[in-house]
Design an enzyme around this catalytic site. Sequence first.
Site, PDB file in Angstrom:
ATOM      1  N   ARG A 145      -4.007   6.500  -8.381  1.00 40.73           N
ATOM      2  CA  ARG A 145      -5.261   7.154  -8.795  1.00 40.73           C
ATOM      3  C   ARG A 145      -6.184   6.139  -9.453  1.00 40.73           C
ATOM      4  NH1 ARG A 145      -6.238  10.255  -5.580  1.00 40.73           N
ATOM      5  NH2 ARG A 145      -7.553  11.618  -6.820  1.00 40.73           N
TER       6      ARG A 145
ATOM      7  N   ARG B 145     -26.171  25.127  -9.104  1.00 35.38           N
ATOM      8  CA  ARG B 145     -26.266  26.581  -9.029  1.00 35.38           C
ATOM      9  C   ARG B 145     -25.114  27.162  -8.220  1.00 35.38           C
ATOM     10  NH1 ARG B 145     -31.968  26.746  -6.280  1.00 35.38           N
ATOM     11  NH2 ARG B 145     -30.697  25.365  -5.001  1.00 35.38           N
TER      12      ARG B 145
ATOM     13  N   TRP C  72     -13.498  10.855  -5.020  1.00 37.09           N
ATOM     14  CA  TRP C  72     -12.466  11.216  -5.998  1.00 37.09           C
ATOM     15  C   TRP C  72     -12.529  10.305  -7.225  1.00 37.09           C
ATOM     16  CZ3 TRP C  72      -8.853   7.676  -7.585  1.00 37.09           C
ATOM     17  CH2 TRP C  72      -8.688   6.538  -6.777  1.00 37.09           C
TER      18      TRP C  72
ATOM     19  N   ARG D 207       2.432  -8.863   4.163  1.00 37.93           N
ATOM     20  CA  ARG D 207       1.528  -8.329   3.143  1.00 37.93           C
ATOM     21  C   ARG D 207       2.376  -7.653   2.073  1.00 37.93           C
ATOM     22  NH1 ARG D 207      -3.944  -4.988   4.017  1.00 37.93           N
ATOM     23  NH2 ARG D 207      -4.600  -4.943   1.849  1.00 37.93           N
TER      24      ARG D 207
ATOM     25  N   GLU E 176       0.805  -1.237   0.000  1.00 34.06           N
ATOM     26  CA  GLU E 176       0.000   0.000   0.000  1.00 34.06           C
ATOM     27  C   GLU E 176       0.834   1.282   0.000  1.00 34.06           C
ATOM     28  OE1 GLU E 176      -1.665  -2.824   0.315  1.00 34.06           O
ATOM     29  OE2 GLU E 176      -3.639  -1.899   0.267  1.00 34.06           O
TER      30      GLU E 176
END
Length: 677
Positions: free
Chosen positions: A257, A568, A583, A216, A166
């Site tokens: 991303r 608006r 996101w 991991r 990660e």
Amino acid sequence: MPAYPHLLAPRDLGFTTLPNRIIMGSMHTGLEERPDGFERMATFYAERARGAVGLIVTGGIAPNPEGRIAPGAAVLSRAQPEPRHGLITRAVRDAGGRILMQVLHAGRYAPHAAAVAPSALKAPINAFTPRALSAAQVERTLDEYAECAVLAREHGYDGVEIMGSEGYLITQFLSRRTNHRDDCWGGSFENRMRFALETVRRTRAACGRDFIIMFRASLLDLVEDGSTFAEIVALAQALEDAGANIINSGIGWHEARIPTIAHMVPRGAFTWATQRLKAHVRVPLVASNRINMPAQAEAVLAAGAADLVSMARPFLADAGFVAKTMAGRPQDINTCIACNQGCLDRIFNGEVATCLVNPRACRETELDYRAAARPRRIAIVGGGPAGLACAEIAALRGHAVTLFEAGERLGGQFLLAQAVPGKADYGETVRYFEQRLAGLGVDLRVGRRAIADDLIGVGYDAVVLASGVNPRLPELPGIDHPKVLSYADVLLARRTAGARVAIIGAGGVGFDVAEYLSHAGDAAAGSAAEREAFLSAWGIDRSADSPGGLAGAGPRMRATRELWLLQRSAGRPGAGLNRTTGWAVRLALQLKGVQMWNGVRYERIDDDGLHVQVAGEPRLLAVDNVVVCAGQEPARDLHPALAAAGMTVHLIGGARDAARLDAERAIREAVLLAVSL
Ligand code: NAP
Ligand code: SF4
């Protein structure tokens, strides 16, 4: 033949045997740092151990203060020995379970001034630039990893998981993206993987042979200059030689991303990354990410993609996941819908995690579903998430519950949500409640709009109005034009939108509708075609030699319609979407060319389309349809009559407050009311 022969088979690790192949993966709960957190974690983990999960992994604990994942986050070291870990391990052992403590050093992801890393390179997701570790500090850090594991053993843990994925410290050493060193810890891959291997070697040496070490590893970095498959194989084989008992799959750095666990990630989208490593190692491999039901987990193991499966969030949603699997009753499982709203969004806001579909998660010591002192007759109006959750807990506590739902099916807004691409799992929540309420003997009056006479003077002690919301219809010339559609018309496929569509309102529902209308392809949820389409859309390359698993061409998405998403107000459209998924929702629509306009003034709708003003300039959107997603108003018409009759009435969910309608709040309110009745 048992229903899940692979999933429920024991796994012998040599010195200990796991009772089944299901691991509750590591999740930071936010309890780690609370004054009463250890008592609460003990109850939380013990409940999952009683639910028969094979192995539990705690949230990440830093081996030293520099490695904390947040200022003040949990550390376990000789300087900070934290004896209360024993509360957790005793509770889990008494419940018949096994538990590993995860050792996590955040490296350059640490959001504080003490952050350190292999090189002084700032992470794009952190405001702080780390200090580069000196060679002596690298040695000290490695010793602290081992010391942390020794303390974990002393406190009764069955082993540790070393967090090496990660994008945290170990990954930062592994990758040329973040490791620019020229000493024996940088340069060649042999040097870059030395840190990872030393964490395992020193832990094994310090803790002995009969101590589980799960590592991991990042099997897919999803960042530029990430590891190649050859490097991943070399690391896994070296980890095995260094003494790891199990290798768990990590997918994607936090700075990637590309979504890896959010709702738009198809179930099992990344198990191929574990499968391709399988032929190269002997130690058991664990598949992870978006595995949330037993049949799917069984299929992963039966296909030989992995030896075990790890699920984290599904154990927030349902502590009894494994017990229900063993009983052959998967239909009773409260399924994690990958919304992140109750868990990760809360963690990122500095709160204690819980679960949208199970508000009791991490609140086990507070939310007691004990039998009511005096059973009552309760009427609930509305079979959406709030009404269903209230009916479940009220009936569980012994109340006689009647639930009225005007529609043909239970589910409310979740029946709309499940139509949105990536949100099919919302239908699992409806299935769960249908099963559960039937099992609890709730008197269901479906397809029956309750009127005051159904509720007044017929013996109910209390009425719960969970009647939800009505969509807001803006006052706008032409709002009754045939080209105007409601979001329910669209999501329930009652009307088909044309090729050019304007969406009035860029809130959660507007974004959902934009996703629905722009989605290409018709791959069934859960199918291989859906997984392939996801990988291709986000630019993930399965070939062995692409660094980080990224395709050179990047994401490839196209919209099936021309869309305008309008609001608006002046802010960024989608700013109010959920923190850890919003996101990706915004990015996908941008990549598909959806126009997002703010500061829009709506003028009128006519045969030509939608007339607006933007920055004082008149514009015509020559669209075929206008979909109204302009928020909601509470639906509580029955309230005045019930109040006038002197009845005890409780308003929950959208019927109470439509302005901030969201399912997490609605279900939480429902459950809190149900425990107080
Ligand atoms: P919302 O988030 O409050 O958005 C309503 C939108 O309508 C806003 O863009 C608002 O923007 C606009 N609007 C409000 N009054 C209007 C009017 N009179 N005329 C024209 N436009 C108007 O409501 P929602 O989209 O219905 O979502 C409801 C709740 O569901 C949200 O709170 C959210 O928590 C939840 N939800 C979340 C998601 C998600 O995050 N993925 C998905 C679905 C639902 P302007 O006032 O600027 O025009
Ligand atoms: Fe799963 Fe949502 Fe619950 Fe998190 S809050 S565990 S993502 S259902």
